[in-house]
Motif scaffolding. Structure first.
Motif, PDB file in Angstrom:
ATOM      1  N   SER A   1     113.951  75.184 -54.968  1.00  0.00           N
ATOM      2  CA  SER A   1     112.530  74.834 -54.923  1.00  0.00           C
ATOM      3  C   SER A   1     112.390  73.318 -54.995  1.00  0.00           C
ATOM      4  O   SER A   1     112.365  72.724 -56.061  1.00  0.00           O
ATOM      5  N   ILE A   2     112.289  72.731 -53.844  1.00  0.00           N
ATOM      6  CA  ILE A   2     112.296  71.275 -53.728  1.00  0.00           C
ATOM      7  C   ILE A   2     110.943  70.775 -53.285  1.00  0.00           C
ATOM      8  O   ILE A   2     110.421  71.220 -52.262  1.00  0.00           O
ATOM      9  N   ARG A   3     110.414  69.832 -54.042  1.00  0.00           N
ATOM     10  CA  ARG A   3     109.176  69.185 -53.626  1.00  0.00           C
ATOM     11  C   ARG A   3     109.484  68.010 -52.709  1.00  0.00           C
ATOM     12  O   ARG A   3     108.841  67.846 -51.678  1.00  0.00           O
ATOM     13  N   SER A   4     110.457  67.229 -53.103  1.00  0.00           N
ATOM     14  CA  SER A   4     110.836  66.087 -52.273  1.00  0.00           C
ATOM     15  C   SER A   4     112.253  65.639 -52.629  1.00  0.00           C
ATOM     16  O   SER A   4     112.680  65.760 -53.769  1.00  0.00           O
ATOM     17  N   ILE A   5     112.950  65.148 -51.624  1.00  0.00           N
ATOM     18  CA  ILE A   5     114.257  64.524 -51.834  1.00  0.00           C
ATOM     19  C   ILE A   5     114.055  63.025 -51.729  1.00  0.00           C
ATOM     20  O   ILE A   5     113.646  62.519 -50.680  1.00  0.00           O
TER      21      ILE A   5
END
Length: 120
Positions: free
Chosen positions: A26-30
């Motif tokens: 669950s990634i919002r931003s890299i």
């Protein structure tokens, strides 16, 4: 959030090898992704980094030989290594500054290492 590295192996001096690392979860931003390497008995050495804007920076020992690129669509970073020497033999680790979903701050994550051996 997990990082999965792949692509290590054996290569002769002067050869090339490409490593990849995929971020999942669950990634919002890299915010940035990069690579370190470590030889047993020595400190971990920074190899390079790429930011979300595409800016790159490299360690002195690999500058001009290694190239980091980022695939935003695949949440992955690659490390293309050229003109390899035995001194490049190490376990290579990917890491990333990632903001998980439902969070506002970035955290550092590490992938498992992948061994690169350069020898004749």
């Amino acid at each position: 959030v997990q990082l999965q590295a792949s692509g290590g192996g054996w290569v002769q001096p002067g050869g090339s090898l490409k490593l990849s690392c995929v971020a999942s979860g669950s990634i919002r931003s890299i915010n940035a992704m990069g690579w370190y390497r470590q030889v047993p008995g020595k400190e971990r050495e920074w190899v390079g980094v790429i930011t979300s804007s595409g800016a790159t920076n490299y360690g002195h020992s690999v500058k001009g030989r290694f190239t980091i690129s980022f695939d935003n669509a695949k949440n992955s970073v690659s490390l293309e290594m050229n003109t390899l020497t035995p001194e490049d033999t190490a376990v290579y680790y990917c890491n990333a500054d990632i903001t998980p979903s439902d969070y506002s701050l970035g955290y550092t994550y590490w992938g498992q290492g992948t061994l690169v051996t350069v020898s004749s």
